[in-house]
Design a protein around this motif. Structure first.
Motif, short mmCIF file in Angstrom:
data_model
loop_
_atom_site.label_atom_id
_atom_site.label_comp_id
_atom_site.label_asym_id
_atom_site.label_seq_id
_atom_site.Cartn_x
_atom_site.Cartn_y
_atom_site.Cartn_z
N LEU A 54 0.82 -1.22 0.00
CA LEU A 54 0.00 0.00 0.00
C LEU A 54 0.84 1.26 0.00
CD1 LEU A 54 -2.91 -1.01 2.41
CD2 LEU A 54 -3.06 -0.58 -0.05
N GLN A 55 2.08 1.16 0.45
CA GLN A 55 2.99 2.31 0.38
C GLN A 55 3.35 2.62 -1.07
OE1 GLN A 55 6.35 1.39 2.86
NE2 GLN A 55 5.17 1.46 4.77
N GLU A 56 3.33 1.58 -1.92
CA GLU A 56 3.68 1.77 -3.33
C GLU A 56 2.46 2.10 -4.19
OE1 GLU A 56 6.73 1.71 -4.45
OE2 GLU A 56 7.63 1.14 -2.52
N GLU A 57 1.33 1.42 -3.89
CA GLU A 57 0.14 1.58 -4.75
C GLU A 57 -1.11 1.30 -3.92
OE1 GLU A 57 -1.75 -0.41 -8.83
OE2 GLU A 57 0.20 -1.07 -8.06
N TRP A 58 -2.07 2.21 -4.01
CA TRP A 58 -3.32 2.04 -3.27
C TRP A 58 -4.24 1.11 -4.05
CZ3 TRP A 58 -4.41 3.09 1.54
CH2 TRP A 58 -5.74 3.03 1.97
N ASP A 59 -4.73 0.08 -3.38
CA ASP A 59 -5.57 -0.90 -4.05
C ASP A 59 -6.58 -1.45 -3.05
OD1 ASP A 59 -6.45 -3.61 -5.14
OD2 ASP A 59 -5.20 -2.92 -6.79
N GLU A 60 -7.88 -1.41 -3.40
CA GLU A 60 -8.92 -1.84 -2.47
C GLU A 60 -8.83 -3.32 -2.14
OE1 GLU A 60 -12.64 -0.70 -4.11
OE2 GLU A 60 -12.39 1.44 -3.60
N ARG A 61 -8.34 -4.12 -3.08
CA ARG A 61 -8.22 -5.56 -2.81
C ARG A 61 -7.28 -5.82 -1.64
NH1 ARG A 61 -6.43 -7.24 -8.77
NH2 ARG A 61 -5.19 -5.39 -8.34
N LEU A 62 -6.26 -5.00 -1.51
CA LEU A 62 -5.32 -5.18 -0.41
C LEU A 62 -5.99 -4.87 0.94
CD1 LEU A 62 -2.17 -3.57 -2.04
CD2 LEU A 62 -2.53 -5.98 -1.57
#
Length: 398
Positions: free
Chosen positions: A287-295
């Motif tokens: 999440l620090q690299e890319e915001w993604d709801e699945r995470l």
């Protein structure tokens, strides 16, 4: 001008001969006892010239007759070669036009010349393949197995056609034979990649993708997608135990582990095997690299036990992320679920109601209602719990 000069020379010779013959009183006597023949020198020279010309013509005719069989054979071969080359050109043209029946018939005619037989067989095999005549295709290919000069062309073509037919194992046999002969050019690697992808041999797919990337032979988007598919399958493998999943994850290059998709698949695999601490670490770094709801869904599935420092740390992380993403329904739902586990009732209810108000996807609506129902049930509020259970059921049918 040249014709005029030649005529002038010819007339000059004629005049010279006429003058020379007029003033030539010579005589030739041929004596065959008891016969005697007297001839003028001019007539004798003329007859001698006629005899020479006649002998020359007769010898030329004899020589031409002797060479006639070779000339006839050469003419027939030349005609056969012209016809074969014409048929070969026609087969290539009709193959590209998509007229595969005509292409195969033309290839049959072209194959009558041994020099064109192998090329014609490759064209005929492709035409037969596109018509779904796989036995005829294999017959064309088997006919040129003894031709070493076209071995690579045959194997590469066969690999391509088998991949198109989804005969991945047979295609890989051709690839192995090509590689045994030292053929590792880009097109062979591309067909090997497709064959391994069809055979779901993801380790080989990864190796080939990395090799092709070094030669800039794959589009970056395709390369990234193939890596994702490979990692997904390797991580999903049900035969993997916890240690195998760890080994697979750490074998992935650090640059690829930053991908949200790869991190999501890894978190799913770690959660499925009860490795929640590592799943949380993977999600937090991704999440620090890319915001993604699945995470975020993986993050709440990896919730730490009630009262643990890890759970409190998760809640703190979600609160920090809420500052940057205040209207994200998945983040609000995750924070509400974590607060529910920690029995922070008011806070949990507030965040889950926020998630419900901002939610767009049916999945988020269903889960938000379900968690709110569980919260009210835990608080003994049966009417509110029943309401959210009904809303959850309605959302499930939509």
């Amino acid at each position: 001008m040249r014709i005029f000069i030649r005529l002038l020379i010819l007339f000059s010779l004629a005049v010279g001969l006429a003058i020379g013959a007029r003033f030539n009183p010579g005589n030739v006597v041929l004596f065959f006892p008891p016969y005697r023949l007297d001839l003028s020198l001019n007539l004798f020279l003329f007859l001698l010239l006629v005899l020479f010309v006649a002998c020359f013509l007769v010898l030329g005719a004899i020589n031409s007759a002797r060479k006639m069989p070779k000339k006839v054979a050469a003419y027939r071969h030349s005609k056969k070669e012209r016809d074969s080359n014409k048929a070969l050109r026609e087969s290539i043209r009709t193959l590209f036009e998509g007229r595969f029946g005509y292409a195969e018939k033309a290839a049959i005619r072209a194959a009558e010349l041994p020099e064109n037989a192998s090329i014609a067989a490759l064209i005929g095999a492709r035409a037969a393949h596109h018509m779904g005549q796989f036995e005829r295709r294999d017959g064309w290919m088997s006919g040129i197995e003894a031709d070493a000069s076209h071995k690579v062309a045959r194997l590469v073509s066969m690999t391509e056609l088998l991949v198109d037919q989804h005969q991945s194992e047979k295609a890989l046999e051709s690839v192995r034979e090509l590689q045994a002969n030292g053929s590792r050019h880009i097109q062979v690697l591309r067909w090997a990649l497709k064959a391994n992808q069809q055979a779901r041999k993801w380790q080989e797919v990864l190796k080939l993708v990395r090799t092709l990337d070094k030669h800039h032979a794959l589009h970056p988007a395709l390369s990234s997608r193939l890596k994702e598919l490979s990692y997904e399958d390797l991580l999903k493998d049900s035969a993997n135990d916890a240690e195998s999943v760890r080994r697979t994850w750490y074998d992935i290059p650090a640059s690829d582990r930053k991908s949200a998709f790869v991190a999501h698949q890894a978190a799913l695999a770690f959660n499925a095997r009860g490795l929640f601490d590592e799943a949380r670490t993977i999600v937090e770094k991704a999440l620090q690299e890319e915001w993604d709801e699945r995470l975020l869904r993986d993050y709440r599935d990896a919730a730490a036990p009630e009262g643990s420092a890890a759970l409190l740390s998760q809640i703190e992380n979600c609160e920090k992320w809420s500052v940057e993403h205040p209207t994200d329904p998945e983040l609000a739902l995750t924070l509400g679920v974590l607060c529910l586990r920690q029995k922070l009732w008011g806070k949990a209810q507030r965040h889950m109601e926020q998630a419900l108000s901002d939610a767009i996807s049916g999945r988020t609506v269903r889960e938000s209602n379900l968690k709110l129902a569980q919260l009210h049930e835990a608080l003994g509020q049966s009417d509110e719990a029943a309401y959210h259970y009904r809303q959850c059921a309605i959302a499930t049918t939509l």
